[in-house]
Design an enzyme around this catalytic site. Structure first.
Site, PDB file in Angstrom:
ATOM      1  N   TYR A  30      13.778 -10.959 -11.194  1.00 19.23           N
ATOM      2  CA  TYR A  30      12.457 -10.385 -10.901  1.00 19.23           C
ATOM      3  C   TYR A  30      11.380 -11.068 -11.751  1.00 19.23           C
ATOM      4  CZ  TYR A  30       8.602  -6.995 -11.352  1.00 19.23           C
ATOM      5  OH  TYR A  30       7.363  -6.399 -11.405  1.00 19.23           O
TER       6      TYR A  30
ATOM      7  N   LEU B 237       0.032  -6.342  -4.235  1.00 24.00           N
ATOM      8  CA  LEU B 237       0.909  -5.431  -4.993  1.00 24.00           C
ATOM      9  C   LEU B 237       2.325  -5.390  -4.421  1.00 24.00           C
ATOM     10  CD1 LEU B 237      -1.519  -2.366  -5.380  1.00 24.00           C
ATOM     11  CD2 LEU B 237      -1.431  -4.486  -6.685  1.00 24.00           C
TER      12      LEU B 237
ATOM     13  N   ARG C  25       5.786   7.709  -8.971  1.00 28.75           N
ATOM     14  CA  ARG C  25       6.679   6.617  -9.356  1.00 28.75           C
ATOM     15  C   ARG C  25       7.979   6.686  -8.552  1.00 28.75           C
ATOM     16  NH1 ARG C  25       7.380   1.522 -11.261  1.00 28.75           N
ATOM     17  NH2 ARG C  25       7.734   1.426 -13.506  1.00 28.75           N
TER      18      ARG C  25
ATOM     19  N   THR D  31       3.168  -8.967 -14.567  1.00 28.62           N
ATOM     20  CA  THR D  31       3.929  -7.918 -15.248  1.00 28.62           C
ATOM     21  C   THR D  31       4.280  -8.266 -16.692  1.00 28.62           C
ATOM     22  OG1 THR D  31       6.133  -6.911 -15.304  1.00 28.62           O
ATOM     23  CG2 THR D  31       5.949  -8.934 -14.071  1.00 28.62           C
TER      24      THR D  31
ATOM     25  N   ILE E 202       0.825  -1.226   0.000  1.00 26.87           N
ATOM     26  CA  ILE E 202       0.000   0.000   0.000  1.00 26.87           C
ATOM     27  C   ILE E 202       0.851   1.263   0.000  1.00 26.87           C
ATOM     28  CG2 ILE E 202      -0.256   0.192   2.534  1.00 26.87           C
ATOM     29  CD1 ILE E 202      -3.263   0.928   1.914  1.00 26.87           C
TER      30      ILE E 202
ATOM     31  N   LYS F  82       8.258 -13.472 -10.694  1.00 23.92           N
ATOM     32  CA  LYS F  82       6.876 -13.098 -11.035  1.00 23.92           C
ATOM     33  C   LYS F  82       6.216 -14.179 -11.892  1.00 23.92           C
ATOM     34  CE  LYS F  82       5.965  -8.888  -9.333  1.00 23.92           C
ATOM     35  NZ  LYS F  82       4.728  -8.475  -8.660  1.00 23.92           N
TER      36      LYS F  82
ATOM     37  N   GLU G  18       7.058  -7.792 -17.839  1.00 27.95           N
ATOM     38  CA  GLU G  18       8.420  -8.346 -17.814  1.00 27.95           C
ATOM     39  C   GLU G  18       8.410  -9.854 -18.078  1.00 27.95           C
ATOM     40  OE1 GLU G  18      11.781  -7.110 -17.126  1.00 27.95           O
ATOM     41  OE2 GLU G  18      10.743  -5.377 -17.902  1.00 27.95           O
TER      42      GLU G  18
ATOM     43  N   GLY H  65       3.437   1.762  -1.849  1.00 31.49           N
ATOM     44  CA  GLY H  65       4.059   1.945  -3.161  1.00 31.49           C
ATOM     45  C   GLY H  65       3.196   2.811  -4.080  1.00 31.49           C
TER      46      GLY H  65
ATOM     47  N   ALA I  80       6.038  -6.051  -3.674  1.00 30.00           N
ATOM     48  CA  ALA I  80       7.114  -6.750  -4.394  1.00 30.00           C
ATOM     49  C   ALA I  80       8.402  -5.966  -4.290  1.00 30.00           C
ATOM     50  CB  ALA I  80       6.747  -6.910  -5.869  1.00 30.00           C
TER      51      ALA I  80
HETATM   52  P1  NAP Z   1       6.522  -0.014  -5.826  1.00 31.22           P
HETATM   53  O1  NAP Z   1       6.213   1.439  -5.911  1.00 31.22           O
HETATM   54  O2  NAP Z   1       7.947  -0.453  -5.861  1.00 31.22           O
HETATM   55  O3  NAP Z   1       5.825  -0.571  -4.495  1.00 31.22           O
HETATM   56  C1  NAP Z   1       6.122  -1.844  -3.994  1.00 31.22           C
HETATM   57  C2  NAP Z   1       5.439  -2.001  -2.650  1.00 31.22           C
HETATM   58  O4  NAP Z   1       5.769  -3.294  -2.124  1.00 31.22           O
HETATM   59  C3  NAP Z   1       5.885  -0.978  -1.597  1.00 31.22           C
HETATM   60  O5  NAP Z   1       4.780  -0.666  -0.788  1.00 31.22           O
HETATM   61  C4  NAP Z   1       6.902  -1.765  -0.795  1.00 31.22           C
HETATM   62  O6  NAP Z   1       7.075  -1.292   0.518  1.00 31.22           O
HETATM   63  C5  NAP Z   1       6.235  -3.122  -0.801  1.00 31.22           C
HETATM   64  N1  NAP Z   1       7.143  -4.223  -0.448  1.00 31.22           N
HETATM   65  C6  NAP Z   1       8.346  -4.499  -0.973  1.00 31.22           C
HETATM   66  N2  NAP Z   1       8.864  -5.597  -0.409  1.00 31.22           N
HETATM   67  C7  NAP Z   1       7.973  -6.013   0.522  1.00 31.22           C
HETATM   68  C8  NAP Z   1       7.930  -7.076   1.455  1.00 31.22           C
HETATM   69  N3  NAP Z   1       8.945  -7.940   1.576  1.00 31.22           N
HETATM   70  N4  NAP Z   1       6.836  -7.216   2.233  1.00 31.22           N
HETATM   71  C9  NAP Z   1       5.808  -6.336   2.156  1.00 31.22           C
HETATM   72  N5  NAP Z   1       5.798  -5.291   1.308  1.00 31.22           N
HETATM   73  C10 NAP Z   1       6.860  -5.144   0.500  1.00 31.22           C
HETATM   74  O7  NAP Z   1       5.788  -0.806  -6.989  1.00 31.22           O
HETATM   75  P2  NAP Z   1       4.537  -0.364  -7.912  1.00 31.22           P
HETATM   76  O8  NAP Z   1       5.066   0.330  -9.129  1.00 31.22           O
HETATM   77  O9  NAP Z   1       3.519   0.271  -7.067  1.00 31.22           O
HETATM   78  O10 NAP Z   1       4.020  -1.787  -8.412  1.00 31.22           O
HETATM   79  C11 NAP Z   1       3.060  -2.528  -7.673  1.00 31.22           C
HETATM   80  C12 NAP Z   1       3.144  -3.993  -8.069  1.00 31.22           C
HETATM   81  O11 NAP Z   1       2.900  -4.139  -9.468  1.00 31.22           O
HETATM   82  C13 NAP Z   1       4.492  -4.649  -7.831  1.00 31.22           C
HETATM   83  O12 NAP Z   1       4.247  -5.993  -7.476  1.00 31.22           O
HETATM   84  C14 NAP Z   1       5.185  -4.593  -9.181  1.00 31.22           C
HETATM   85  O13 NAP Z   1       6.126  -5.635  -9.291  1.00 31.22           O
HETATM   86  C15 NAP Z   1       3.998  -4.796 -10.098  1.00 31.22           C
HETATM   87  N6  NAP Z   1       4.090  -4.174 -11.426  1.00 31.22           N
HETATM   88  C16 NAP Z   1       4.409  -2.844 -11.539  1.00 31.22           C
HETATM   89  C17 NAP Z   1       4.422  -2.270 -12.808  1.00 31.22           C
HETATM   90  C18 NAP Z   1       4.756  -0.813 -12.988  1.00 31.22           C
HETATM   91  O14 NAP Z   1       5.067  -0.429 -14.124  1.00 31.22           O
HETATM   92  N7  NAP Z   1       4.663   0.013 -11.964  1.00 31.22           N
HETATM   93  C19 NAP Z   1       4.101  -3.046 -13.930  1.00 31.22           C
HETATM   94  C20 NAP Z   1       3.748  -4.370 -13.754  1.00 31.22           C
HETATM   95  C21 NAP Z   1       3.727  -4.937 -12.491  1.00 31.22           C
HETATM   96  P3  NAP Z   1       8.085  -0.071   0.863  1.00 31.22           P
HETATM   97  O15 NAP Z   1       7.318   1.187   0.526  1.00 31.22           O
HETATM   98  O16 NAP Z   1       8.336  -0.257   2.300  1.00 31.22           O
HETATM   99  O17 NAP Z   1       9.292  -0.250  -0.005  1.00 31.22           O
HETATM  100  O1  G4F Z   2      11.972   2.043 -15.572  1.00 34.05           O
HETATM  101  P1  G4F Z   2      12.650   0.740 -15.558  1.00 34.05           P
HETATM  102  O2  G4F Z   2      13.598   0.470 -14.445  1.00 34.05           O
HETATM  103  O3  G4F Z   2      11.482  -0.342 -15.623  1.00 34.05           O
HETATM  104  P2  G4F Z   2      11.411  -1.883 -16.073  1.00 34.05           P
HETATM  105  O4  G4F Z   2      12.721  -2.547 -15.960  1.00 34.05           O
HETATM  106  O5  G4F Z   2      10.743  -1.912 -17.404  1.00 34.05           O
HETATM  107  O6  G4F Z   2      10.458  -2.474 -14.946  1.00 34.05           O
HETATM  108  C1  G4F Z   2       9.289  -1.790 -14.525  1.00 34.05           C
HETATM  109  O7  G4F Z   2       8.204  -2.175 -15.331  1.00 34.05           O
HETATM  110  C2  G4F Z   2       7.845  -3.571 -15.220  1.00 34.05           C
HETATM  111  C3  G4F Z   2       6.680  -3.800 -16.183  1.00 34.05           C
HETATM  112  O8  G4F Z   2       7.172  -4.163 -17.446  1.00 34.05           O
HETATM  113  C4  G4F Z   2       7.473  -3.869 -13.798  1.00 34.05           C
HETATM  114  F1  G4F Z   2       7.103  -5.166 -13.681  1.00 34.05           F
HETATM  115  C5  G4F Z   2       8.648  -3.580 -12.886  1.00 34.05           C
HETATM  116  O9  G4F Z   2       8.252  -3.800 -11.537  1.00 34.05           O
HETATM  117  C6  G4F Z   2       9.047  -2.122 -13.051  1.00 34.05           C
HETATM  118  O10 G4F Z   2       8.009  -1.318 -12.570  1.00 34.05           O
HETATM  119  O11 G4F Z   2      13.464   0.532 -16.928  1.00 34.05           O
HETATM  120  C7  G4F Z   2      12.848   0.674 -18.181  1.00 34.05           C
HETATM  121  C8  G4F Z   2      13.901   0.616 -19.271  1.00 34.05           C
HETATM  122  C9  G4F Z   2      14.847  -0.582 -19.207  1.00 34.05           C
HETATM  123  O12 G4F Z   2      15.018  -1.083 -20.505  1.00 34.05           O
HETATM  124  C10 G4F Z   2      16.164  -0.004 -18.715  1.00 34.05           C
HETATM  125  O13 G4F Z   2      17.324  -0.695 -19.184  1.00 34.05           O
HETATM  126  O14 G4F Z   2      14.732   1.774 -19.146  1.00 34.05           O
HETATM  127  C11 G4F Z   2      16.079   1.385 -19.344  1.00 34.05           C
HETATM  128  N1  G4F Z   2      16.943   2.376 -18.706  1.00 34.05           N
HETATM  129  C12 G4F Z   2      17.844   3.154 -19.356  1.00 34.05           C
HETATM  130  N2  G4F Z   2      18.512   3.924 -18.490  1.00 34.05           N
HETATM  131  C13 G4F Z   2      17.011   2.657 -17.404  1.00 34.05           C
HETATM  132  C14 G4F Z   2      17.995   3.637 -17.258  1.00 34.05           C
HETATM  133  N3  G4F Z   2      16.317   2.183 -16.342  1.00 34.05           N
HETATM  134  C15 G4F Z   2      16.601   2.687 -15.118  1.00 34.05           C
HETATM  135  N4  G4F Z   2      15.882   2.257 -14.043  1.00 34.05           N
HETATM  136  N5  G4F Z   2      17.586   3.636 -14.935  1.00 34.05           N
HETATM  137  C16 G4F Z   2      18.313   4.157 -15.978  1.00 34.05           C
HETATM  138  O15 G4F Z   2      19.179   4.983 -15.800  1.00 34.05           O
END
Ligand code: NAP
Ligand code: G4F
Length: 383
Positions: free
Chosen positions: A157, A86, A192, A133, A10, A161, A135, A12, A88
């Site tokens: 990761y 959510l 974010r 995801t 929650i 997943k 991914e 995140g 992770a």
């Molecule tokens: P986020 O901002 O990184 O939030 C992750 C949440 O999980 C935070 O509340 C974090 O707590 C909590 N957490 C991490 N490790 C934990 C543990 N061991 N036990 C309990 N809570 C834990 O991620 P998000 O972007 O909101 O994404 C939400 C979910 O969707 C994740 O599962 C992510 O993998 C998945 N997802 C995200 C995307 C995306 O593009 N955002 C896309 C596809 C799937 P803290 O605040 O304490 O760190």
């Molecule tokens: O923003 P990113 O770190 O996200 P990524 O790896 O796509 O993962 C996110 O999206 C997933 C859904 O497809 C979620 F499941 C996952 O939890 C997370 O939210 O990187 C995006 C792209 C990558 O190709 C990376 O190599 O951006 C490229 N990149 C280039 N420069 C960078 C950077 N990524 C990061 N984090 N930092 C850089 O400086």
């Protein structure tokens, strides 16, 4: 009585938007937060209610996805109608450094929740959403990716997943649970995390514009992502759990963009044109032009005067420390099933997302600049 939801993660990005959305719908929302040595609830502080308030609609519990007994106790006490899993370790690059922990939280954590619901006899009462995801598609086997596209995960990761995805499907088929996967493509917002690429860019661009930072170092500029707005994507999570039958859905915009173009779009939001020259580690982004009236309107006149002196300077460089051992080069989703079956229609496109993130980060960085009395913004402050 409203429905009761339990949100893991929650604190995140998605958890915060989803909690607010469900509270507005009349839900009582319970959330699991980790104990930390400093406050970690900034994204939900505006929703917080003192424990002494009667009939709270937001209740937080300490917990962790690695702790079965804790999860089972909380689920047993809350008896939620809906669980949104959510939580992770969500950073792909970091998962190469912490692969075992990532498997434990992202893979086994999901099993712990499913098993708790089963053992507590809540199968008929509790619906479960699993945060899967894009991914999972990794080294993509089909373009665009949809629900039937085979998976090919490319990081610890994504492999973790993948377990979570299939254990959710298995519990649905084996025990008749209402358990569904949302296969969400990248979604971003002003909330974010600062180390994901979009937020890293919008924060760095804002700081460069304000004279608080000279340049930003990036990883792979050529990878492509299908970026949507988190506010739209949490609505899809809710819709998935309102369906009579559980199922798995892709949520995406169907548009893919390089990191390089995301950087260009972020600078252009205030009228700064960036040109990239060179290849690989030698690629650099220069300030190639400034649309002065737009810049002045967004940033102020003295900020413009200072920034104009930087025309031609390098503001983006590549650093191999941000490269991934195995990269996901291209993601683009086909959300036809979600649009037709769930009626999910996003409000935001990429330009609107960039605008939202840039406006928010410029505001935030201006505040920081005032407080620290650094950067060009301070000149405007004294005008
Ligand atoms: P986020 O901002 O990184 O939030 C992750 C949440 O999980 C935070 O509340 C974090 O707590 C909590 N957490 C991490 N490790 C934990 C543990 N061991 N036990 C309990 N809570 C834990 O991620 P998000 O972007 O909101 O994404 C939400 C979910 O969707 C994740 O599962 C992510 O993998 C998945 N997802 C995200 C995307 C995306 O593009 N955002 C896309 C596809 C799937 P803290 O605040 O304490 O760190
Ligand atoms: O923003 P990113 O770190 O996200 P990524 O790896 O796509 O993962 C996110 O999206 C997933 C859904 O497809 C979620 F499941 C996952 O939890 C997370 O939210 O990187 C995006 C792209 C990558 O190709 C990376 O190599 O951006 C490229 N990149 C280039 N420069 C960078 C950077 N990524 C990061 N984090 N930092 C850089 O400086």
């Amino acid at each position: 009585m409203g429905k009761v939801a339990l949100i893991t993660g929650i604190t995140g990005q998605d958890g915060a938007y989803l909690a607010e959305f469900l509270i507005k719908k009349g839900y009582i929302v319970h959330g699991i937060k980790r104990r930390a040595s400093s406050f970690n609830t900034s994204r939900i502080d505006h929703l917080y209610q003192d424990p002494h308030v009667e009939q709270r609609n937001l209740i937080l519990h300490y917990g962790d996805l690695t702790d079965s007994m804790n999860l089972t106790r909380i689920i047993g006490e809350v008896k939620p109608d809906e669980i949104y899993n959510l939580a992770a370790m969500s950073h792909v690059k970091v998962s190469f450094d912490t692969p075992e922990y990532t498997a434990n939280v992202d893979g086994l954590g999901t099993l712990r929740i499913l098993e708790a619901v089963r053992l507590l006899g809540l199968i008929q009462n509790t619906r479960i959403y699993q945060a899967s995801t894009s991914e999972l598609y990794g080294l993509v086997q089909e373009v665009p990716q949809k629900e039937t596209t085979p998976f090919y995960p490319r990081s610890p990761y994504a492999v973790a997943k993948m377990y979570a995805y299939w254990i959710t499907v298995n519990y649905r088929e084996a025990y008749g649970m209402h358990a569904s996967n949302g296969i969400l493509f990248n979604h971003e917002s002003p909330l974010r995390g600062e180390t994901f690429v979009t937020r890293k860019v919008t924060r760095a661009v804002s700081r460069i514009l304000l004279g608080m930072q000279d340049q930003v170092f990036m990883g792979n500029l050529s990878s492509k992502r299908d970026w949507g707005h988190a506010k739209d994507y949490i609505k899809a999570m809710y819709l998935i759990l309102q369906q009579d039958a559980p199922d798995d859905y892709v949520i995406a915009t169907g548009v893919t963009t390089t990191i390089r173009d995301f950087i260009r779009m972020s600078f252009l939001e205030v009228g700064v044109e960036i040109e990239f020259k060179g290849v690989g580690l030698e690629e650099k982004g220069f300030i190639a032009g400034i649309k002065e009236s737009l810049f002045e309107e967004k940033m102020g006149v003295s900020c413009l005067e200072s920034f104009k002196k930087r025309l031609g300077e390098v503001v983006v460089r590549v650093d191999s420390q941000y490269f991934r051992l195995t990269e996901v080069e291209l993601l683009i989703g086909d959300a036809t099933k979600s649009k037709t079956k769930l009626g999910w229609i996003p409000d935001y496109d990429l330009p609107l997302l960039v605008k939202d993130m840039m406006e928010s980060d410029i505001r935030e960085m201006k505040k920081e600049a005032y407080l620290k009395e650094g950067g060009y913004i301070i000149l405007d402050h004294f005008e």
